[in-house]
Write a protein that holds these residues in place. Sequence first.
Motif, PDB file in Angstrom:
ATOM      1  N   VAL A 122      93.549  97.101 110.014  1.00 12.21           N
ATOM      2  CA  VAL A 122      92.233  97.562 109.577  1.00 12.21           C
ATOM      3  C   VAL A 122      91.370  97.864 110.804  1.00 12.21           C
ATOM      4  O   VAL A 122      91.124  96.990 111.636  1.00 12.21           O
ATOM      5  CB  VAL A 122      91.544  96.509 108.690  1.00 12.21           C
ATOM      6  CG1 VAL A 122      90.152  96.974 108.285  1.00 12.21           C
ATOM      7  CG2 VAL A 122      92.402  96.197 107.466  1.00 12.21           C
ATOM      8  N   VAL A 125      85.803  99.174 108.062  1.00 11.35           N
ATOM      9  CA  VAL A 125      85.500  98.937 106.647  1.00 11.35           C
ATOM     10  C   VAL A 125      84.176  99.612 106.358  1.00 11.35           C
ATOM     11  O   VAL A 125      83.153  99.270 106.947  1.00 11.35           O
ATOM     12  CB  VAL A 125      85.426  97.429 106.332  1.00 11.35           C
ATOM     13  CG1 VAL A 125      85.055  97.215 104.872  1.00 11.35           C
ATOM     14  CG2 VAL A 125      86.749  96.748 106.645  1.00 11.35           C
ATOM     15  N   VAL A 140      88.238 102.411 103.657  1.00 15.04           N
ATOM     16  CA  VAL A 140      88.690 101.671 104.830  1.00 15.04           C
ATOM     17  C   VAL A 140      89.632 102.562 105.632  1.00 15.04           C
ATOM     18  O   VAL A 140      90.331 103.417 105.069  1.00 15.04           O
ATOM     19  CB  VAL A 140      89.390 100.357 104.404  1.00 15.04           C
ATOM     20  CG1 VAL A 140      90.626 100.633 103.573  1.00 15.04           C
ATOM     21  CG2 VAL A 140      89.744  99.501 105.602  1.00 15.04           C
TER      22      VAL A 140
END
Length: 457
Positions: A122, A125, A140
């Motif tokens: 990730v 976000v 995301v």
Amino acid sequence: MEQKKEAAKTISMQGGTTSGPRTAAGSRGASGAVSGSGMDRRVEKKKTPWKKVGIAAAAVVVIGFLATIVMDASGGRSFRVNEDRIVVSTVSTGTFEDFIPVRGRVTPLKTVFLDAIEGGRVERVLVEDGAMLKAGDMIVELSNTGLQLDVTRNEALVTEQLNNMRTIELQLEQNRLDHKRNIVEMNYQIKRLERQVVRERELIKTNAISQAQLDQTEDELEYYRNRLEITLESQKTDAEMQETQLAFLKESGEQLEKNLKLARKNLDALNVRAPVDGKLSGFNVEIGQSINRGGRLGQIDDPDRYKLTANIDEFYLGRVDLGQEATYERGSEAYKMQIAKIYPQVQNGQFEVDFVFEGDGQPDGIRRGQTLQTKLTLGDATDAVLIPNGAFFQDTGGNWVFVVSPDGSQAIKRTVRLGRRNSRFIEVLEGLEVGERVVTSPYTSFVDMDRLKLSGE
């Protein structure tokens, strides 16, 4: 006999102690006269026969016990129960409403799950859980170096294969043109030689040319005619093969291009976007977190339309069908629903169904996760013989009940046939008459008994 023996002994002892004149008198008494002292004897008081009385009483008790056993055996196994600890209901007639209460959980009518097509780390976000999204909104961003390298390699491989295919197509086209060029050339030579043969045949009549020259020209004409025939045949064969090969190459090229697009799409899927409009829920992702391929990121729910998901007892599995109506009542308002989906898998004695509200009749203010009490209609209302619904049904399966005798002293097991049931009543088909009283409380403690002795203690 003992008393007689003691009396005789006493008389004998008295006679033995008499002396002098009493002896003579006694002698006279022995000759015929009875002596007065010889008539005296001891009278003892009679004793009560307690032993016989005890034996008789014990016999009466044993006989009574045996009689009780015989009576119990004739009536089957019995169990004494306090009348205050059981529930007794009366068989009656009435209108049977064929419905069951169902408690359902409010869930979104439509849900789209967000899964990671390709795993990755990730990087960003962009929204929070509970946000309202439009289709295409970024949620995301993920990064996957290995996937990026694979896509780059695939692009190079696909480009190389496409170039090879283009080269083959060019070669085939050049072969086709060469055949066409050869045919044009041979047609020209044949035409030219045919004219020359005609002229030489006229000239040979005047001996202007030799026969050898004419033969040479005719042989050359025959050569070109044969060559043209072979070239045409070769061109036809090559054209068929070229057509098949070009179709295969075209199909292969399209598939390679699709693979390349798919690889690029997978790379683009690292940027997770909202597929539909709705409310984001179940989204709990942090920067730096590693997401596995196919991992669940969250879901997007329809924020305005809901359905009810409920569990129903497997007893009703054969009586529940798609389109059946249910009613949710709130205050004075009633909202109609229908069964939209049935999940036939049975778990823990229950199966699951989905209810949807009819038209725009959805109640206001309901929220996801809320539970609503509804009534599912299984059939039309009819007049029937009824007994109140009770816990006894789980113990007997509706095959038998304990029926209280008219004097209320006992309840006897009786085979019955019961039909439909709702939350309040059970329909009686056979085995019971109106006015009879039935034990409707649980039978757990005496399910193996044939008769209950009711006591008020």
